[in-house]
Design a protein around this motif. Structure first.
Motif, PDB file in Angstrom:
ATOM      1  N   LYS A  97      -9.377   6.006   4.587  1.00 49.34           N
ATOM      2  CA  LYS A  97      -9.034   6.900   5.684  1.00 49.34           C
ATOM      3  C   LYS A  97      -8.945   6.086   6.965  1.00 49.34           C
ATOM      4  CE  LYS A  97     -10.802  10.838   8.346  1.00 49.34           C
ATOM      5  NZ  LYS A  97     -11.901  11.824   8.467  1.00 49.34           N
TER       6      LYS A  97
ATOM      7  N   VAL B  90      -5.569  13.709   1.334  1.00 51.08           N
ATOM      8  CA  VAL B  90      -6.830  13.109   0.906  1.00 51.08           C
ATOM      9  C   VAL B  90      -6.860  12.988  -0.608  1.00 51.08           C
ATOM     10  CG1 VAL B  90      -9.338  13.314   0.930  1.00 51.08           C
ATOM     11  CG2 VAL B  90      -8.007  14.073   2.908  1.00 51.08           C
ATOM     12  N   ASN B  91      -6.482  14.050  -1.275  1.00 50.89           N
ATOM     13  CA  ASN B  91      -6.511  14.052  -2.733  1.00 50.89           C
ATOM     14  C   ASN B  91      -5.121  13.732  -3.256  1.00 50.89           C
ATOM     15  OD1 ASN B  91      -9.268  14.893  -2.882  1.00 50.89           O
ATOM     16  ND2 ASN B  91      -8.577  16.953  -2.296  1.00 50.89           N
ATOM     17  N   LEU B  92      -4.873  12.487  -3.539  1.00 53.61           N
ATOM     18  CA  LEU B  92      -3.552  12.085  -4.016  1.00 53.61           C
ATOM     19  C   LEU B  92      -3.310  12.650  -5.403  1.00 53.61           C
ATOM     20  CD1 LEU B  92      -3.386   8.361  -2.889  1.00 53.61           C
ATOM     21  CD2 LEU B  92      -2.260  10.329  -1.876  1.00 53.61           C
TER      22      LEU B  92
ATOM     23  N   TYR C 287      -4.034   8.256   5.314  1.00 50.27           N
ATOM     24  CA  TYR C 287      -4.771   7.701   4.192  1.00 50.27           C
ATOM     25  C   TYR C 287      -3.874   6.692   3.492  1.00 50.27           C
ATOM     26  CZ  TYR C 287      -7.802  11.690   5.012  1.00 50.27           C
ATOM     27  OH  TYR C 287      -8.640  12.602   5.598  1.00 50.27           O
TER      28      TYR C 287
ATOM     29  N   ASP D 277     -13.227   4.857   0.071  1.00 49.34           N
ATOM     30  CA  ASP D 277     -13.722   5.423  -1.187  1.00 49.34           C
ATOM     31  C   ASP D 277     -13.334   4.480  -2.322  1.00 49.34           C
ATOM     32  OD1 ASP D 277     -14.391   6.833  -3.424  1.00 49.34           O
ATOM     33  OD2 ASP D 277     -13.044   8.530  -3.060  1.00 49.34           O
TER      34      ASP D 277
ATOM     35  N   TYR E  33      -9.281   4.364  -1.792  1.00 48.83           N
ATOM     36  CA  TYR E  33      -8.731   5.364  -0.902  1.00 48.83           C
ATOM     37  C   TYR E  33      -9.316   5.107   0.480  1.00 48.83           C
ATOM     38  CZ  TYR E  33      -7.259   7.921  -5.057  1.00 48.83           C
ATOM     39  OH  TYR E  33      -6.663   8.283  -6.232  1.00 48.83           O
TER      40      TYR E  33
ATOM     41  N   THR F  27      -0.202   7.932   2.991  1.00 52.38           N
ATOM     42  CA  THR F  27      -0.076   9.372   2.779  1.00 52.38           C
ATOM     43  C   THR F  27      -0.933  10.107   3.790  1.00 52.38           C
ATOM     44  OG1 THR F  27      -0.412  11.168   1.198  1.00 52.38           O
ATOM     45  CG2 THR F  27      -1.937   9.315   1.078  1.00 52.38           C
TER      46      THR F  27
ATOM     47  N   LEU G  58      -3.581   3.995   0.009  1.00 54.54           N
ATOM     48  CA  LEU G  58      -4.042   3.711  -1.345  1.00 54.54           C
ATOM     49  C   LEU G  58      -3.673   2.273  -1.680  1.00 54.54           C
ATOM     50  CD1 LEU G  58      -5.248   4.955  -3.969  1.00 54.54           C
ATOM     51  CD2 LEU G  58      -2.913   5.564  -4.617  1.00 54.54           C
TER      52      LEU G  58
ATOM     53  N   CYS H  41       0.839  -1.200   0.000  1.00 54.13           N
ATOM     54  CA  CYS H  41       0.000   0.000   0.000  1.00 54.13           C
ATOM     55  C   CYS H  41       0.872   1.247   0.000  1.00 54.13           C
ATOM     56  CB  CYS H  41      -0.939   0.007   1.200  1.00 54.13           C
ATOM     57  SG  CYS H  41      -0.101   0.130   2.795  1.00 54.13           S
TER      58      CYS H  41
ATOM     59  N   GLN I  77     -11.489   6.769  -7.937  1.00 53.76           N
ATOM     60  CA  GLN I  77     -10.627   6.352  -9.034  1.00 53.76           C
ATOM     61  C   GLN I  77     -10.860   4.869  -9.257  1.00 53.76           C
ATOM     62  OE1 GLN I  77      -8.713   8.112 -10.984  1.00 53.76           O
ATOM     63  NE2 GLN I  77      -8.509  10.080  -9.902  1.00 53.76           N
TER      64      GLN I  77
END
Length: 373
Positions: free
Chosen positions: A170, A110-112, A128, A159, A168, A107, A130, A104, A163
């Protein structure tokens, strides 16, 4: 100089892929790709990838002894290109008792931004991650707790639509630890075994979670150190091939670090010596005795080569059937001989000699008591 992402001629691209590409795996399958930095100032943990194989968001790449996640992709000129980011951490996901290591990206953003790497230098109370949106990671649920670094975090939001191909997630710091099974595996046949080239060996395996024996063992992998000496199947049955020593190892399929092994010595097949008894009379034919005639019967023991075994001793007996005992006189002379005298005629008896050292080994001679003339 070629620009990897503007090279339109398929023939030129294939040549460049062959000459300058690198061997990678895409979701575990071997492939070849061109790997470059996204720009001169970008971190080396953020790469461009171009290949003839299909790549999509969420695909996992093995490259440079690291795991990379495809975070964007495009298909142009019959080839595939994308951006991949290095996975800087691992989640341990427990699915039905099987532990999976999920690469993984961790980060605090929130908005990579798929064009830059956004790792955090130290873990915060809110992070967060990914990961690929696949069947394995679909097991990650709200309120699950995962250990990341030295801290534990609880899943607060997932989320799966922002994408395609990516999740995503949290997470927030948790005082509660991630509770995982602690597996062990052992071969209960002992430390070593000896068998011969014709006798298979069945290994018995015990798996534990802590001190608790698993009644439904996890899938295992068996490996032979030398298949020219012995092979082993998926059930732990060892089949000897030739004389020598071999090490058989077993591990839990989902975690090869949980393992055990046993050394097995393969010997030649032992030669089982066979014997026969021979019972012969002093006068031929020895299958009949005339009235008032006495014959001496001698028993010998021979091995499979026809060599007489010295010192063999025998017990003699008569099986008279319906013949009265008055029809003959039976005398044991010593450990290898006996005599029979015929008193009457038109009767049959069986003379039996039994090996005193092995009462399963015997010989029988059917004898007719016949008239003098």
């Amino acid at each position: 100089m070629f620009n990897y992402f503007e090279l339109n001629n398929p023939t030129d691209f294939k040549y460049l892929l062959y000459s300058a590409g690198q061997d990678i795996t895409i979701n575990g399958q071997p492939a070849r790709a061109l790997i470059t930095n996204t720009n001169l100032t970008e971190s080396r943990d953020n790469k461009k990838i171009t290949t003839l194989e299909n790549i999509e968001r969420g695909f996992l790449i093995d490259y440079d002894n690291k795991k990379w996640l495809i975070v964007s992709g495009d298909n142009r000129y019959s080839r595939h290109k994308g951006i991949m980011q290095r996975c800087n951490n691992t989640l341990i996901v427990n699915v039905g008792g099987i532990l999976y290591k999920v690469p993984c990206i961790v980060t605090n953003k929130v908005n990579l931004n798929i064009d830059t790497t956004t790792y955090i230098s130290s873990l915060d109370n809110e992070i967060y991650i990914l990961v690929a949106n696949d069947s394995l990671n679909s097991n990650i649920k709200l309120n699950d707790i995962y250990k990341i670094g030295q801290r534990n975090y609880k899943v607060r939001n997932i989320d799966d639509i922002g994408q395609s191909g990516l999740l995503y997630i949290k997470l927030e710091f948790s005082e509660s630890p991630q509770v995982l099974p602690v597996y062990s595996i052992s071969i209960t046949n002992g430390d070593t075994l000896t068998t011969n080239v014709e006798t298979p060996v069945q290994l018995t395996i015990e798996q534990k979670d802590g001190d608790t024996v698993l009644t439904n063992p996890l899938p295992m992998v068996f490996v032979s150190s030398n298949e020219s000496i012995a092979m082993v199947d998926n059930n732990g049955l060892v089949s000897p091939v030739s004389v020598g020593e071999v090490v058989i190892s077993v591990s839990i399929e989902s975690d090869p670090s949980v393992n055990d092994s046993i050394s097995i010595t393969i010997e030649e097949m032992p030669v089982i010596e066979t014997f026969i008894l021979e019972l012969t009379g002093s006068i031929s034919p020895d299958t009949e005795i005339k009235q008032n005639q006495t014959k001496t019967y001698t028993c010998v023991k021979k091995n499979s080569l026809g060599v007489t075994v010295e010192g063999a001793q025998f017990d003699f007996s008569i099986n008279p059937g319906t013949t009265p005992t008055s029809a003959y006189v039976f005398t044991v002379v010593n450990d290898t001989q006996c005599t029979i005298k015929g008193n009457s005629s038109t009767y049959y008896i069986d003379l039996v000699a039994t090996d005193r050292a092995d009462n399963t080994l015997s010989v029988t001679k059917n004898i007719k008591l016949r008239p003098l003339f």
